[in-house]
Design an enzyme around this catalytic site. Sequence first.
Site, PDB file in Angstrom:
ATOM      1  N   THR A  59       0.859  -1.188   0.000  1.00  0.00           N
ATOM      2  CA  THR A  59       0.000   0.000   0.000  1.00  0.00           C
ATOM      3  C   THR A  59       0.887   1.228   0.000  1.00  0.00           C
ATOM      4  O   THR A  59       1.524   1.559   0.998  1.00  0.00           O
ATOM      5  CB  THR A  59      -0.924   0.013   1.233  1.00  0.00           C
ATOM      6  OG1 THR A  59      -1.744  -1.162   1.214  1.00  0.00           O
ATOM      7  CG2 THR A  59      -1.820   1.245   1.214  1.00  0.00           C
ATOM      8  N   LYS A 137      -6.894   1.547  -3.751  1.00  0.00           N
ATOM      9  CA  LYS A 137      -6.541   1.013  -2.417  1.00  0.00           C
ATOM     10  C   LYS A 137      -6.612   2.111  -1.370  1.00  0.00           C
ATOM     11  O   LYS A 137      -7.034   1.877  -0.221  1.00  0.00           O
ATOM     12  CB  LYS A 137      -5.132   0.416  -2.456  1.00  0.00           C
ATOM     13  CG  LYS A 137      -4.679  -0.212  -1.112  1.00  0.00           C
ATOM     14  CD  LYS A 137      -5.558  -1.378  -0.703  1.00  0.00           C
ATOM     15  CE  LYS A 137      -5.194  -1.954   0.660  1.00  0.00           C
ATOM     16  NZ  LYS A 137      -3.868  -2.595   0.692  1.00  0.00           N
ATOM     17  N   LYS A 205       0.090   4.679   8.735  1.00  0.00           N
ATOM     18  CA  LYS A 205       0.699   4.890   7.419  1.00  0.00           C
ATOM     19  C   LYS A 205      -0.358   5.010   6.322  1.00  0.00           C
ATOM     20  O   LYS A 205      -0.320   5.929   5.494  1.00  0.00           O
ATOM     21  CB  LYS A 205       1.658   3.736   7.125  1.00  0.00           C
ATOM     22  CG  LYS A 205       2.404   3.838   5.799  1.00  0.00           C
ATOM     23  CD  LYS A 205       1.762   3.026   4.693  1.00  0.00           C
ATOM     24  CE  LYS A 205       1.789   1.541   4.988  1.00  0.00           C
ATOM     25  NZ  LYS A 205       1.220   0.744   3.863  1.00  0.00           N
TER      26      LYS A 205
END
Length: 367
Positions: A59, A137, A205
């Site tokens: 990701t 995503k 994150k």
Amino acid sequence: MNYINKQIKPDNFVNETTNVVLIVLVNEAQCTSVCFGGNNNVNLLSKLSEGSCVIVSSTVSAVFSKMAADKFSSRNIQFCDCPISGGAVRANNGEITIMASGEDKALNYVDPLLQAMGKKEDIHIIEGGVGMGSTVKMVHQLLAGVHIVVAAEALALAAKAGLDVNQMYDIVKGAAGNSWMFSDRGRRMIDTPDKVMSALNIFIKDMDIVYSESKRLNCPTPLASAALQQFICGASLGLGREDDSSVVKVYETLAGVSVSSSQGSTTMVAKEGDNVGELWVLPDGTSEEILEVGDEERHHLVLSNEFTRVLKVKFPPGDTTFAHRHAEDSLYFFLVEGGVDIVNHVKGSDPMCDCCEFGEVRYGTHK
């Protein structure tokens, strides 16, 4: 075909015969190191032969994916931006969801590998080129992160209200308020997991990617930003490497309750003490939880800034406040016409009658 994680070094596992490299790492920094960094410039960019392909399934931001594609293209190396979702169990079963983007030539080249990783219906080709898979995503993680935090918030509220959190979980799971994250993480919040399935730091994150991209796109995402702050609060409590469901402990800490059924009840057993959240055992044997003065329902906030906080207290004759604690030195202004007679009950002292005249000012050294 080679699989690379953070323990694998390109100089040990990649050579001129390698045709496809799949990277599933924690963050952009690790991807950058493997792809373009390394000691003595040993990295995928320098080791792979022309015509080979790199798949990044971590990701990462769309900005990173486009940058990586440009660098690999300069060496005639193909690049696919293919983030995944589903966790270790589904990955081992070849059932992960794949959000693939890139040039058609590259996607066709790696299609056999994608087919091995996920079912046909779970492989999504995203139009628009490299970066669009990561964008999908990002939006997915916005929903996932918010749903985890909302699950924690709902269960903490249920516990604070005295509800059976197991029953609450079962009701929501079968009702319109359910989400996949509530079903999965909610269960973990109640039955504290023995192992970490996904670390809380990962969502810091991921939600930071949402924040950065939304700022770049000038698109407000206030709920995602609020969720990010709750994950950051979790990290500040030392939970960064614990399961992401442990974000519920942020709410437990603030609300003074326990969602975890391992505690034996839905609420924490408060101990006797002098601090907020602890119990004050009164002379008659009853007890009250000590509230912060601003949380006591007869104290109403008028003004609050970095320098001062002003509270207005008002209650009718015969009424009484709940047990509360003043932690800061305070000025008291008594503005009841004709004055007021009250009974002050200060912990550690006998209750005393007190007469407060109109316009009287007092100073309390509570620190």
